[in-house]
Design an enzyme around this catalytic site. Structure first.
Site, mmCIF file in Angstrom:
data_model
loop_
_atom_site.group_PDB
_atom_site.id
_atom_site.type_symbol
_atom_site.label_atom_id
_atom_site.label_comp_id
_atom_site.label_asym_id
_atom_site.label_seq_id
_atom_site.Cartn_x
_atom_site.Cartn_y
_atom_site.Cartn_z
ATOM 1 N N ARG A 47 -17.842 4.599 7.816
ATOM 2 C CA ARG A 47 -19.100 4.095 7.254
ATOM 3 C C ARG A 47 -19.503 2.752 7.840
ATOM 4 O O ARG A 47 -20.676 2.427 7.897
ATOM 5 C CB ARG A 47 -18.953 3.919 5.745
ATOM 6 C CG ARG A 47 -18.796 5.232 5.037
ATOM 7 C CD ARG A 47 -18.665 4.976 3.566
ATOM 8 N NE ARG A 47 -18.415 6.233 2.898
ATOM 9 C CZ ARG A 47 -18.501 6.390 1.594
ATOM 10 N NH1 ARG A 47 -18.810 5.370 0.819
ATOM 11 N NH2 ARG A 47 -18.269 7.557 1.052
ATOM 12 N N LYS A 87 -1.852 11.122 3.148
ATOM 13 C CA LYS A 87 -1.493 11.078 1.742
ATOM 14 C C LYS A 87 -2.494 10.197 0.989
ATOM 15 O O LYS A 87 -3.165 9.399 1.637
ATOM 16 C CB LYS A 87 -0.085 10.566 1.554
ATOM 17 C CG LYS A 87 0.126 9.134 2.035
ATOM 18 C CD LYS A 87 1.412 8.563 1.544
ATOM 19 C CE LYS A 87 1.145 7.703 0.341
ATOM 20 N NZ LYS A 87 2.261 6.867 -0.053
ATOM 21 N N ASP A 110 3.516 13.486 6.360
ATOM 22 C CA ASP A 110 4.436 12.721 5.528
ATOM 23 C C ASP A 110 5.245 11.913 6.532
ATOM 24 O O ASP A 110 6.063 12.476 7.268
ATOM 25 C CB ASP A 110 5.353 13.648 4.723
ATOM 26 C CG ASP A 110 6.201 12.847 3.751
ATOM 27 O OD1 ASP A 110 6.884 11.910 4.200
ATOM 28 O OD2 ASP A 110 6.172 13.147 2.547
ATOM 29 N N HIS A 111 5.000 10.619 6.585
ATOM 30 C CA HIS A 111 5.558 9.878 7.725
ATOM 31 C C HIS A 111 7.089 9.842 7.702
ATOM 32 O O HIS A 111 7.708 9.559 8.714
ATOM 33 C CB HIS A 111 4.926 8.492 7.860
ATOM 34 C CG HIS A 111 5.461 7.457 6.924
ATOM 35 N ND1 HIS A 111 5.043 7.331 5.631
ATOM 36 C CD2 HIS A 111 6.383 6.487 7.098
ATOM 37 C CE1 HIS A 111 5.693 6.337 5.059
ATOM 38 N NE2 HIS A 111 6.510 5.795 5.911
ATOM 39 N N LYS A 167 10.312 10.189 10.986
ATOM 40 C CA LYS A 167 11.381 9.235 11.289
ATOM 41 C C LYS A 167 12.525 9.942 12.014
ATOM 42 O O LYS A 167 12.979 11.002 11.580
ATOM 43 C CB LYS A 167 11.908 8.598 9.987
ATOM 44 C CG LYS A 167 10.919 7.629 9.346
ATOM 45 C CD LYS A 167 11.521 6.973 8.124
ATOM 46 C CE LYS A 167 10.479 6.239 7.309
ATOM 47 N NZ LYS A 167 10.158 4.909 7.802
ATOM 48 N N GLU A 217 13.000 -1.183 -1.372
ATOM 49 C CA GLU A 217 12.147 -2.106 -0.632
ATOM 50 C C GLU A 217 12.284 -3.481 -1.277
ATOM 51 O O GLU A 217 12.348 -3.580 -2.501
ATOM 52 C CB GLU A 217 10.691 -1.667 -0.706
ATOM 53 C CG GLU A 217 10.421 -0.386 0.038
ATOM 54 C CD GLU A 217 8.950 -0.010 -0.012
ATOM 55 O OE1 GLU A 217 8.219 -0.387 0.895
ATOM 56 O OE2 GLU A 217 8.553 0.640 -0.988
ATOM 57 N N ASP A 268 4.302 7.733 -5.263
ATOM 58 C CA ASP A 268 4.161 7.033 -3.992
ATOM 59 C C ASP A 268 5.340 7.318 -3.044
ATOM 60 O O ASP A 268 5.163 7.373 -1.829
ATOM 61 C CB ASP A 268 4.092 5.521 -4.294
ATOM 62 C CG ASP A 268 3.753 4.688 -3.084
ATOM 63 O OD1 ASP A 268 2.772 5.023 -2.409
ATOM 64 O OD2 ASP A 268 4.479 3.709 -2.810
ATOM 65 N N HIS A 307 7.902 11.619 0.086
ATOM 66 C CA HIS A 307 8.880 11.250 1.114
ATOM 67 C C HIS A 307 10.311 11.670 0.742
ATOM 68 O O HIS A 307 11.021 12.267 1.542
ATOM 69 C CB HIS A 307 8.889 9.735 1.329
ATOM 70 C CG HIS A 307 7.541 9.162 1.647
ATOM 71 N ND1 HIS A 307 6.614 9.827 2.395
ATOM 72 C CD2 HIS A 307 6.958 7.973 1.333
ATOM 73 C CE1 HIS A 307 5.529 9.084 2.536
ATOM 74 N NE2 HIS A 307 5.716 7.955 1.890
HETATM 75 C C1 BG6 Z 1 4.206 4.569 1.855
HETATM 76 C C2 BG6 Z 1 4.040 4.016 0.459
HETATM 77 O O1 BG6 Z 1 3.882 5.931 1.887
HETATM 78 O O2 BG6 Z 1 5.559 4.398 2.247
HETATM 79 C C3 BG6 Z 1 4.433 2.548 0.420
HETATM 80 O O3 BG6 Z 1 2.693 4.150 0.052
HETATM 81 C C4 BG6 Z 1 5.828 2.372 0.949
HETATM 82 O O4 BG6 Z 1 4.331 2.018 -0.895
HETATM 83 C C5 BG6 Z 1 5.975 3.053 2.301
HETATM 84 O O5 BG6 Z 1 6.052 0.975 1.076
HETATM 85 C C6 BG6 Z 1 7.421 3.036 2.760
HETATM 86 O O6 BG6 Z 1 7.485 3.488 4.074
HETATM 87 P P1 BG6 Z 1 8.618 2.959 5.046
HETATM 88 O O7 BG6 Z 1 8.393 3.722 6.301
HETATM 89 O O8 BG6 Z 1 8.411 1.482 5.188
HETATM 90 O O9 BG6 Z 1 9.901 3.269 4.378
#
Ligand code: BG6
Length: 512
Positions: A47, A157, A186-187, A191, A225, A244, A249
């Site tokens: 946008r 996501k 889904d990242h 990994k 974290e 989240d 994940h």
């Molecule tokens: C994201 C979440 O999908 O993954 C975040 O929204 C989180 O809150 C993050 O911090 C963690 O990813 P990674 O790769 O740093 O473990």
């Protein structure tokens, strides 16, 4: 590795943070490794009232900050790369026909000989997914034929916020795209260490025979974290640790740990096996939630000498918020392999350090030949798969201390990715973008898998939403979460594994 066919990568939501921090730096890393198609364009749609130049400048800055370290100062390459970037503003309302987008794409297609091969990356809020896919379909940009080239849709996501919304979202996407065209990102699956779990399990003959209820006492996953929610309070408060991190994940990681060997390494076989794991998750009855799930919220504290505010004092968070920043769970997989083996998972923000690891605790020896077990000295075997940081794998086993008598010591046999010093470890988005361009969906979540995961968390969501007696525990920032989470672990004197030594002096350092 093969290079993808020529294509155009269209990013919806291109002026957002994800594009600058992850997507374009990831594409640039691929470019530096000569893994992008010979001819390609990145087409940003958003946008914001930007021009090609504004888009290019912003992305160049993103590359200099977030690309792989060795690529950040490659000025000539960055300048060359950003000439493949184009921008299209859809105006502030974001509505209207996609004819102009189609015309712009066609121009780029001619210029880059993309043969109609398009990736569409939906990096927008989920409310825009339906309108975008329908608009693409209205102008015929969704269908694949021999002549039209391939059309693939990557969906960011969150994929829904509960079972019902995920089902609706799947239905909306399926109105216009086939499941084979949809890549739900889904990242965590991008990994290296998560992927390595498949290789570790299925390329070695010695572990798989032990990987079951006969030898495994319990499985434990920690994803900690040290940061708080930062400036994302507004978003996070509508989400929480269960949605989240856990539903997506960490359940995907459970899929990799728990699955049977696929019959082939194809997207269908691998994903069929992970879905079976998700369908084996034993659903909680409403009355089980309180005893098997612990939720918590960080409270103000001092961490390594610095004052840290509590979650409810964070920007964008209401001061009566009931959103969890920590969740710890105990659950079972109802199948032959894992019957009666407890799985423990915990994740949280503002814990003492950043670490994600899977721990397989093996059963103790049937006979204690060398006397009673002493914690830390004569422990049952443990396998630790460290997902981040200090990625690697460690096996703990017992040895005789040299000298008289039979004194025992638990020692480590370990492998660190950093030992492979000449091997480049791609960033998660980089790997996943490449896979999509190559048409490989193995590391993307399938629609039925996402729904099965939501189905498992539904009783927890319902209990938290409807049962006022469900507790929210506070934990001081910088600690390992509510002490009530220890009660989840079965057995006398049993606790979670505390992966870090010398935290006070080592700060963020966490030893494998
Ligand atoms: C994201 C979440 O999908 O993954 C975040 O929204 C989180 O809150 C993050 O911090 C963690 O990813 P990674 O790769 O740093 O473990």
């Amino acid at each position: 590795m093969e290079r993808p066919e020529n294509c155009i990568i269209t990013i919806f939501g291109a002026s957002g943070d994800l594009t600058r921090r992850k997507l374009v730096p990831g594409l640039f890393n691929l470019y530096m490794r000569k893994m992008l198609p010979e001819r390609f364009a990145v087409f940003g749609v958003s946008r914001s009232d930007w021009t090609d130049q504004v888009f290019r400048d912003s992305m160049a800055e993103g590359i200099r900050t977030f690309a792989a370290k060795e690529n950040r100062d490659k000025t000539d390459d960055i300048n060359e790369f950003i000439h493949h970037l184009y921008y299209h503003s859809v105006g502030t309302s974001g509505t209207g026909s996609y004819e102009p987008i189609k015309a712009h794409l066609r121009e780029l297609d001619d210029q880059y000989r993309a043969a109609g091969n398009y990736v569409y990356y939906l990096s927008t809020p989920p409310s825009a997914f339906g309108p975008i896919t329908r608009s693409l379909a209205e102008v015929g940009l969704n269908t694949e034929t021999e002549e039209s080239g391939w059309r693939r849709l990557i969906v960011e996501k969150p994929f829904g916020y509960d079972l019902e919304s995920a089902r609706k979202l799947n239905a909306v996407l399926h109105e216009t795209f086939q499941e084979e065209q949809i890549y739900r990102i889904d990242h965590y699956l991008g990994k290296e260490t998560v992927q390595n779990m498949l290789v570790f399990r299925f390329a070695n003959g010695i572990f798989e025979p032990l990987w079951n209820r006969n030898y495994v006492e319990r499985v434990e996953i920690t994803s900690a974290e040290s940061i708080g929610v930062g400036s994302r309070g507004g978003y996070y408060d509508g989400s929480g640790a269960l949605r989240d991190m856990f539903q997506n994940h960490l359940l995907q990681v459970i899929g990799m740990v728990g699955m049977e060997s696929p019959s082939s390494f194809s997207a269908t076989s691998v994903r069929n096996e992970t879905v079976k794991v998700f369908k084996s998750l034993r659903r909680y009855n409403p009355e089980d939630v309180a005893t098997n799930v612990v939720r918590g919220q960080y409270t103000a504290s001092t961490v390594r000498g610095e004052p840290v505010r509590g979650y409810r004092q964070e920007e964008g968070v209401p001061d009566d918020s009931m959103t969890e920043t920590y969740v710890g769970l105990k659950f079972y997989l109802d199948n032959w392999r894992w019957a009666k083996v407890p799985f423990y998972v915990r994740t949280g923000k503002r814990l003492p350090t950043r670490v994600t690891e899977v721990v397989i605790d093996f059963k103790k020896t049937p006979h204690r030949l060398f006397g009673a077990q002493k914690k830390g000295i004569y422990d049952p075997n443990k396998l630790i798969i460290r997902i981040q940081p200090d990625e690697g794998i460690l096996m703990k086993f017992n040895m005789k201390l040299p000298g008289g008598g039979f004194q025992i010591k638990t020692v480590n046999m370990d492998f660190h990715y950093s030992d492979l010093s000449d091997v480049y470890v791609p960033q998660a988005y980089e790997r996943l973008l490449l896979d999509c361009m190559l048409g490989d969906a193995t590391l993307y979540a399938r629609g039925d898998a996402v729904e099965a995961c939501w189905d498992f968390v539904k009783p927890i969501q319902d209990a938290w939403a409807n049962d006022k007696s469900m507790k929210m525990f506070g934990y001081p920032a910088g600690t390992w979460g509510p002490k009530e989470a220890t009660d989840l672990i079965e057995g006398p004197d049993q606790d979670w594994r505390f992966p870090c030594k010398n935290l006070a002096s080592d700060g963020e350092y966490c030893e494998l």
